[in-house]
Design a protein around this motif. Structure first.
Motif, PDB file in Angstrom:
ATOM      1  N   TYR A   2       1.217  -8.773 -21.184  1.00 41.41           N
ATOM      2  CA  TYR A   2       1.140  -8.771 -22.645  1.00 41.41           C
ATOM      3  C   TYR A   2      -0.270  -8.448 -23.145  1.00 41.41           C
ATOM      4  CZ  TYR A   2       1.381 -10.531 -27.476  1.00 41.41           C
ATOM      5  OH  TYR A   2       1.311 -10.666 -28.844  1.00 41.41           O
ATOM      6  N   LYS A   3      -1.253  -9.183 -22.640  1.00 40.45           N
ATOM      7  CA  LYS A   3      -2.611  -9.045 -23.164  1.00 40.45           C
ATOM      8  C   LYS A   3      -3.394  -7.905 -22.519  1.00 40.45           C
ATOM      9  CE  LYS A   3      -4.981 -12.900 -23.696  1.00 40.45           C
ATOM     10  NZ  LYS A   3      -5.492 -14.276 -23.483  1.00 40.45           N
ATOM     11  N   PHE A   4      -3.339  -7.822 -21.206  1.00 37.56           N
ATOM     12  CA  PHE A   4      -4.251  -6.899 -20.520  1.00 37.56           C
ATOM     13  C   PHE A   4      -3.638  -5.533 -20.229  1.00 37.56           C
ATOM     14  CE2 PHE A   4      -5.545 -11.283 -19.560  1.00 37.56           C
ATOM     15  CZ  PHE A   4      -6.738 -11.273 -20.259  1.00 37.56           C
ATOM     16  N   LEU A   5      -2.315  -5.484 -20.071  1.00 34.77           N
ATOM     17  CA  LEU A   5      -1.658  -4.184 -19.923  1.00 34.77           C
ATOM     18  C   LEU A   5      -1.110  -3.709 -21.276  1.00 34.77           C
ATOM     19  CD1 LEU A   5       0.185  -4.570 -16.485  1.00 34.77           C
ATOM     20  CD2 LEU A   5      -2.098  -3.673 -16.981  1.00 34.77           C
ATOM     21  N   GLN A   6      -1.403  -4.466 -22.319  1.00 34.68           N
ATOM     22  CA  GLN A   6      -1.144  -4.105 -23.715  1.00 34.68           C
ATOM     23  C   GLN A   6       0.323  -3.796 -24.009  1.00 34.68           C
ATOM     24  OE1 GLN A   6      -3.903  -0.863 -23.972  1.00 34.68           O
ATOM     25  NE2 GLN A   6      -5.666  -2.198 -24.117  1.00 34.68           N
ATOM     26  N   ASP A   7       1.218  -4.605 -23.482  1.00 33.40           N
ATOM     27  CA  ASP A   7       2.644  -4.411 -23.737  1.00 33.40           C
ATOM     28  C   ASP A   7       3.042  -5.245 -24.951  1.00 33.40           C
ATOM     29  OD1 ASP A   7       5.341  -3.998 -23.712  1.00 33.40           O
ATOM     30  OD2 ASP A   7       5.622  -4.463 -21.587  1.00 33.40           O
ATOM     31  N   VAL A   8       2.832  -4.683 -26.138  1.00 32.44           N
ATOM     32  CA  VAL A   8       3.037  -5.409 -27.391  1.00 32.44           C
ATOM     33  C   VAL A   8       4.495  -5.843 -27.585  1.00 32.44           C
ATOM     34  CG1 VAL A   8       3.409  -3.394 -28.876  1.00 32.44           C
ATOM     35  CG2 VAL A   8       2.364  -5.471 -29.837  1.00 32.44           C
ATOM     36  N   ALA A   9       5.431  -5.171 -26.964  1.00 38.02           N
ATOM     37  CA  ALA A   9       6.850  -5.567 -27.077  1.00 38.02           C
ATOM     38  C   ALA A   9       7.064  -6.987 -26.567  1.00 38.02           C
ATOM     39  CB  ALA A   9       7.741  -4.593 -26.305  1.00 38.02           C
ATOM     40  N   LEU A  10       6.202  -7.446 -25.663  1.00 33.76           N
ATOM     41  CA  LEU A  10       6.349  -8.791 -25.095  1.00 33.76           C
ATOM     42  C   LEU A  10       6.029  -9.900 -26.104  1.00 33.76           C
ATOM     43  CD1 LEU A  10       4.984  -8.340 -21.463  1.00 33.76           C
ATOM     44  CD2 LEU A  10       7.329  -8.204 -22.288  1.00 33.76           C
ATOM     45  N   ALA A  11       5.543  -9.532 -27.274  1.00 33.08           N
ATOM     46  CA  ALA A  11       5.328 -10.537 -28.329  1.00 33.08           C
ATOM     47  C   ALA A  11       6.647 -11.201 -28.697  1.00 33.08           C
ATOM     48  CB  ALA A  11       4.707  -9.885 -29.565  1.00 33.08           C
ATOM     49  N   LYS A  12       7.772 -10.519 -28.433  1.00 29.88           N
ATOM     50  CA  LYS A  12       9.094 -11.047 -28.806  1.00 29.88           C
ATOM     51  C   LYS A  12       9.631 -12.112 -27.853  1.00 29.88           C
ATOM     52  CE  LYS A  12      10.749  -6.726 -29.116  1.00 29.88           C
ATOM     53  NZ  LYS A  12      11.702  -5.640 -29.345  1.00 29.88           N
ATOM     54  N   VAL A  13       9.047 -12.237 -26.670  1.00 27.70           N
ATOM     55  CA  VAL A  13       9.623 -13.100 -25.631  1.00 27.70           C
ATOM     56  C   VAL A  13       9.814 -14.544 -26.096  1.00 27.70           C
ATOM     57  CG1 VAL A  13       9.215 -14.104 -23.337  1.00 27.70           C
ATOM     58  CG2 VAL A  13       8.895 -11.642 -23.704  1.00 27.70           C
ATOM     59  N   PHE A  14       8.858 -15.092 -26.828  1.00 29.67           N
ATOM     60  CA  PHE A  14       8.929 -16.505 -27.239  1.00 29.67           C
ATOM     61  C   PHE A  14       9.176 -16.671 -28.738  1.00 29.67           C
ATOM     62  CE2 PHE A  14       6.017 -16.247 -23.540  1.00 29.67           C
ATOM     63  CZ  PHE A  14       6.853 -16.857 -22.623  1.00 29.67           C
ATOM     64  N   LEU A  48     -14.245  -5.671 -31.780  1.00 32.16           N
ATOM     65  CA  LEU A  48     -14.369  -4.684 -30.693  1.00 32.16           C
ATOM     66  C   LEU A  48     -13.296  -4.892 -29.631  1.00 32.16           C
ATOM     67  CD1 LEU A  48     -18.245  -4.470 -30.186  1.00 32.16           C
ATOM     68  CD2 LEU A  48     -16.738  -2.789 -31.278  1.00 32.16           C
ATOM     69  N   LYS A  49     -13.011  -6.158 -29.324  1.00 34.49           N
ATOM     70  CA  LYS A  49     -11.959  -6.466 -28.345  1.00 34.49           C
ATOM     71  C   LYS A  49     -10.587  -6.054 -28.875  1.00 34.49           C
ATOM     72  CE  LYS A  49     -13.723  -8.600 -24.719  1.00 34.49           C
ATOM     73  NZ  LYS A  49     -13.519  -8.117 -23.360  1.00 34.49           N
ATOM     74  N   GLN A  50     -10.386  -6.276 -30.173  1.00 35.99           N
ATOM     75  CA  GLN A  50      -9.092  -5.907 -30.755  1.00 35.99           C
ATOM     76  C   GLN A  50      -8.915  -4.389 -30.745  1.00 35.99           C
ATOM     77  OE1 GLN A  50      -7.816  -8.076 -34.193  1.00 35.99           O
ATOM     78  NE2 GLN A  50      -6.486  -6.417 -34.866  1.00 35.99           N
ATOM     79  N   LYS A  51      -9.982  -3.676 -31.023  1.00 31.08           N
ATOM     80  CA  LYS A  51      -9.917  -2.205 -30.996  1.00 31.08           C
ATOM     81  C   LYS A  51      -9.592  -1.725 -29.579  1.00 31.08           C
ATOM     82  CE  LYS A  51     -12.434   1.838 -32.518  1.00 31.08           C
ATOM     83  NZ  LYS A  51     -13.695   2.400 -33.005  1.00 31.08           N
ATOM     84  N   GLU A  52     -10.210  -2.372 -28.600  1.00 34.53           N
ATOM     85  CA  GLU A  52      -9.991  -2.026 -27.188  1.00 34.53           C
ATOM     86  C   GLU A  52      -8.548  -2.338 -26.767  1.00 34.53           C
ATOM     87  OE1 GLU A  52     -11.487  -4.444 -23.418  1.00 34.53           O
ATOM     88  OE2 GLU A  52     -13.160  -3.581 -24.536  1.00 34.53           O
ATOM     89  N   ARG A  53      -8.031  -3.471 -27.233  1.00 39.98           N
ATOM     90  CA  ARG A  53      -6.685  -3.895 -26.836  1.00 39.98           C
ATOM     91  C   ARG A  53      -5.599  -3.290 -27.722  1.00 39.98           C
ATOM     92  NH1 ARG A  53      -6.466 -10.037 -25.434  1.00 39.98           N
ATOM     93  NH2 ARG A  53      -7.836  -9.327 -23.797  1.00 39.98           N
ATOM     94  N   THR A  54      -5.965  -2.809 -28.880  1.00 41.75           N
ATOM     95  CA  THR A  54      -5.113  -2.126 -29.870  1.00 41.75           C
ATOM     96  C   THR A  54      -4.267  -3.059 -30.736  1.00 41.75           C
ATOM     97  OG1 THR A  54      -3.136  -1.676 -28.481  1.00 41.75           O
ATOM     98  CG2 THR A  54      -4.946  -0.062 -28.380  1.00 41.75           C
ATOM     99  N   PHE A  55      -4.194  -4.338 -30.430  1.00 44.14           N
ATOM    100  CA  PHE A  55      -3.460  -5.274 -31.291  1.00 44.14           C
ATOM    101  C   PHE A  55      -3.995  -6.682 -31.078  1.00 44.14           C
ATOM    102  CE2 PHE A  55      -1.157  -5.236 -27.278  1.00 44.14           C
ATOM    103  CZ  PHE A  55      -0.797  -6.551 -27.067  1.00 44.14           C
ATOM    104  N   SER A  56      -3.768  -7.517 -32.082  1.00 46.32           N
ATOM    105  CA  SER A  56      -4.143  -8.931 -31.974  1.00 46.32           C
ATOM    106  C   SER A  56      -2.963  -9.681 -31.365  1.00 46.32           C
ATOM    107  CB  SER A  56      -4.469  -9.504 -33.355  1.00 46.32           C
ATOM    108  OG  SER A  56      -4.506 -10.915 -33.284  1.00 46.32           O
ATOM    109  N   HIS A  57      -3.114 -10.144 -30.143  1.00 44.73           N
ATOM    110  CA  HIS A  57      -1.981 -10.772 -29.453  1.00 44.73           C
ATOM    111  C   HIS A  57      -1.498 -12.038 -30.148  1.00 44.73           C
ATOM    112  CE1 HIS A  57      -5.536 -12.619 -27.643  1.00 44.73           C
ATOM    113  NE2 HIS A  57      -4.773 -13.630 -27.267  1.00 44.73           N
ATOM    114  N   MET A  58      -2.384 -12.785 -30.789  1.00 47.90           N
ATOM    115  CA  MET A  58      -1.963 -14.002 -31.483  1.00 47.90           C
ATOM    116  C   MET A  58      -1.172 -13.661 -32.746  1.00 47.90           C
ATOM    117  SD  MET A  58      -2.908 -16.108 -29.376  1.00 47.90           S
ATOM    118  CE  MET A  58      -2.057 -17.341 -30.309  1.00 47.90           C
TER     119      MET A  58
END
Length: 196
Positions: A64-76, A99-109
């Motif tokens: 979810y966080k490091f491989l940037q799979d934003v679809a996994l936000a739905k799991v929980f 800068l971290k958000q730009k690198e990761r492309t989304f805010s995981h929280m």
């Protein structure tokens, strides 16, 4: 309308579930992971987290966080929706450094809360790109302040709920709590997806 997944987001096996009247009438989210994958997550015995950290959760966070799979936000999303749907206090997700958000492309929280259809507000910004996960326990406990109030915002409410993905030493939540209390909040509670 929620998109119904046909395959488990974690193992890619076909999902057996058929959308039911119960899901529609009770406004439940359709399943997005299979029962086998769901059973690998261990529920937390505490009231301040949903799950315990284990191998399944380690894999989830990595994807979810490091491989940037934003679809996994739905799991929980169902569990988070159940936890927060009656919450009266504003929910503040722990922010990422820009800068971290730009690198990761989304805010995981924020994506976790969006997936669960839970409103949130942001009052804080992170002042350092350092991550707590790169530090040992002693270094975490001695960390200098890592948040500040966003310019122009004020604490209008008496109570806030901080939301983070994982709590290990509690340093991140402690720093965020201190900033909000210094800004005039009367009480700050915290809740995490995972108890580390």
């Amino acid at each position: 309308m929620n998109k119904t997944e046909t395959h488990c987001l974690l193992c890619a096996q076909p999902l057996q579930s058929v959308p039911s009247w119960k899901i529609l009438l009770t406004k439940q989210f359709p399943p997005c992971i299979c029962e086998k994958c769901a059973s690998r997550f261990e529920h937390s015995p505490t009231t301040t987290a949903l799950y315990q950290y284990n191998d399944a959760m380690k894999d989830y966070l990595h994807h979810y966080k490091f491989l940037q799979d934003v679809a996994l936000a739905k799991v929980f999303r169902q569990e988070l929706h159940r936890q927060f749907k009656h919450e009266k206090s504003p929910i503040i997700p722990i922010p990422m450094h820009p800068l971290k958000q730009k690198e990761r492309t989304f805010s995981h929280m924020e994506e976790l809360l969006k997936a669960a259809k839970i409103p949130y507000t942001q009052l804080l910004e992170k002042t350092t790109t350092e991550t707590q996960s790169s530090k040992n326990r002693e270094e975490r406990l001695q960390t200098a302040p890592i948040f500040q109030l966003l310019p122009g915002v004020s604490t209008e409410y008496k109570e806030y709920v901080l939301f983070d993905d994982i709590q290990t030493t509690g340093t991140t939540l402690r720093h965020a709590t201190e900033i909000l209390l210094q800004a005039g909040a009367k009480n700050v509670r915290s809740f995490t997806l995972i108890n580390g």
